[in-house]
Write an enzyme that holds these catalytic residues in place. Structure first.
Site, PDB file in Angstrom:
ATOM      1  N   GLU A   1       0.986  -1.655  -0.049  1.00 29.34           N
ATOM      2  CA  GLU A   1       0.208  -0.460  -0.225  1.00 29.34           C
ATOM      3  C   GLU A   1       0.939   1.407  -0.008  1.00 29.34           C
ATOM      4  OE1 GLU A   1      -3.474  -0.694  -0.226  1.00 29.34           O
ATOM      5  OE2 GLU A   1      -3.068  -2.325  -0.273  1.00 29.34           O
TER       6      GLU A   1
ATOM      7  N   GLU B   1      -9.829  -1.055  -5.138  1.00 31.26           N
ATOM      8  CA  GLU B   1      -8.415  -1.361  -6.734  1.00 31.26           C
ATOM      9  C   GLU B   1      -9.362  -1.088  -7.359  1.00 31.26           C
ATOM     10  OE1 GLU B   1      -5.663  -0.936  -5.614  1.00 31.26           O
ATOM     11  OE2 GLU B   1      -5.786  -0.751  -3.700  1.00 31.26           O
TER      12      GLU B   1
ATOM     13  N   TYR C   1      -5.050  -3.429  10.746  1.00 28.16           N
ATOM     14  CA  TYR C   1      -5.621  -3.684  12.186  1.00 28.16           C
ATOM     15  C   TYR C   1      -5.801  -5.146  11.867  1.00 28.16           C
ATOM     16  CZ  TYR C   1     -10.331  -4.451  13.095  1.00 28.16           C
ATOM     17  OH  TYR C   1     -12.123  -4.578  14.062  1.00 28.16           O
TER      18      TYR C   1
END
Ligand code: MN
Ligand code: FE
Length: 336
Positions: free
Chosen positions: A69, A206, A109
């Site tokens: 990312e 995406e 997370y």
């Protein structure tokens, strides 16, 4: 011209010259979500029942997804945004960058919630040759996008397109889809359903990143026909084929033995299938001619109809595009 160094005259949104970019921006804003609205902890019971090989696949996947990312964001900031003139494209890129940041937080997370060896995951992408090869390959394309690049020249424009094809078509459009398929395959077997929901939202983002990239490539080729010749076309096609080879090696490392319903051959057939779709989207003939082994995977465009989450939580998603869908109260539904 969408390519070029922006001047003062380019700092005004209207009149909009590239409506597709502005439409994608508005769609992306409507798709906004936040990781902690997904109750990932509910997947922990599944985790306990999973085999070591299954857990290894998830941790291997996370070791690439997690840094990727930030790699995409770096590419957008240094290799795309500076060479684009259209403000509507800048709006989209700013939103995409926030989304990549949000995906980074989402994967953090996951690492916090599942009993994963975080230190090992943070290291694995640095020491596993098949992952390192992917990251180095992307970096090499970006390395050309520095201050020496003259975006007004044929070679400068070609370097821009090469980098765009590498990070957008290959990384976001093939490698990420390969990973999404692996992640969602757990839900196919009734495991990690909430993780699957998170992946649905990431996949939806995406799919817009990919649409933006494809539109950008096609616009550049249309506006700069002088950069296109047979050799350049071959080169672009080869970038995509090389990307498939790298992903093939990576998936072999992810599945040294194979897990229930999934092994490297199956995933790599899907990779080749997806690569052919990307080639077609860019106007090439398919190269691999494989059928889709994972017909249950949502195609990039119909993801919206197929998401099935937040059954138990009524959240702010009412404001987004999903509110227009009548199926929001439906329960679990197979991805076709
Ligand atoms: Mn992302
Ligand atoms: Fe992306």
């Amino acid at each position: 011209m969408i390519l070029g160094r922006p001047r003062n005259e380019d700092m005004q949104l209207r009149p909009i010259k590239y409506p597709w970019a502005y439409d994608l921006y508005n769609q992306a804003v409507a798709n906004t979500w936040f990781p902690h609205e997904i109750a990932l902890g509910e997947d922990l019971d599944d985790w306990k029942k999973m085999t070591d090989d299954e857990r290894y696949a998830v941790s291997f996947l996370m070791s690439f997804f997690n840094p990727s990312e930030l790699i995409v964001n770096r590419t957008l900031a240094l290799g795309v945004y500076p060479y684009i003139k259209a403000p509507e494209a800048h709006l989209y890129l700013a939103k995409q960058m926030w989304e990549e940041a949000n995906h980074c937080q989402a994967f953090e997370y996951v690492l916090e919630t599942f009993p994963l060896d975080k230190e090992k995951i943070y290291q694995q992408h640095l020491i596993t040759p098949s992952i390192k090869a992917k990251e180095d390959w992307i970096s090499n394309f970006l390395a050309k996008m520095d201050e020496r690049l003259d975006i007004e020249t044929i070679e400068g424009k070609r370097d821009f397109v090469r980098n765009l094809v590498a990070y957008n078509i290959v990384m976001e459009g093939i490698w990420f889809y390969s990973g999404f398929m692996v992640a969602l395959s757990f839900r196919q077997r009734k495991q990690l359903r909430n993780f699957g929901s998170m992946i649905d939202w990431v996949l939806r983002d995406e799919s817009l990143h990919l649409k933006f990239g494809i539109n950008l490539i096609l616009t550049i080729l249309e506006e700069n026909p002088e950069i296109v010749d047979e050799g350049f076309g071959e080169e672009i096609k080869n970038i995509i084929i090389t990307g498939v080879e790298m992903e093939t090696a990576y998936n072999k490392d992810m599945f040294p033995r194979g897990i229930l319903g999934l092994n490297a051959d199956y995933v790599n057939q899907y990779v080749r299938y997806v690569a052919d779709r990307r080639l077609e989207e860019l106007g090439f003939e398919p190269h691999f001619h494989d059928t889709n082994p994972a017909k249950w995977m949502a195609s990039a465009t119909d993801t919206l109809e197929l998401v099935n989450f937040f059954e138990s939580q009524n959240t702010s998603y009412e404001v987004n595009a999903r509110a227009n869908k009548e199926n929001k109260d439906e329960g679990e539904k197979e991805v076709v």
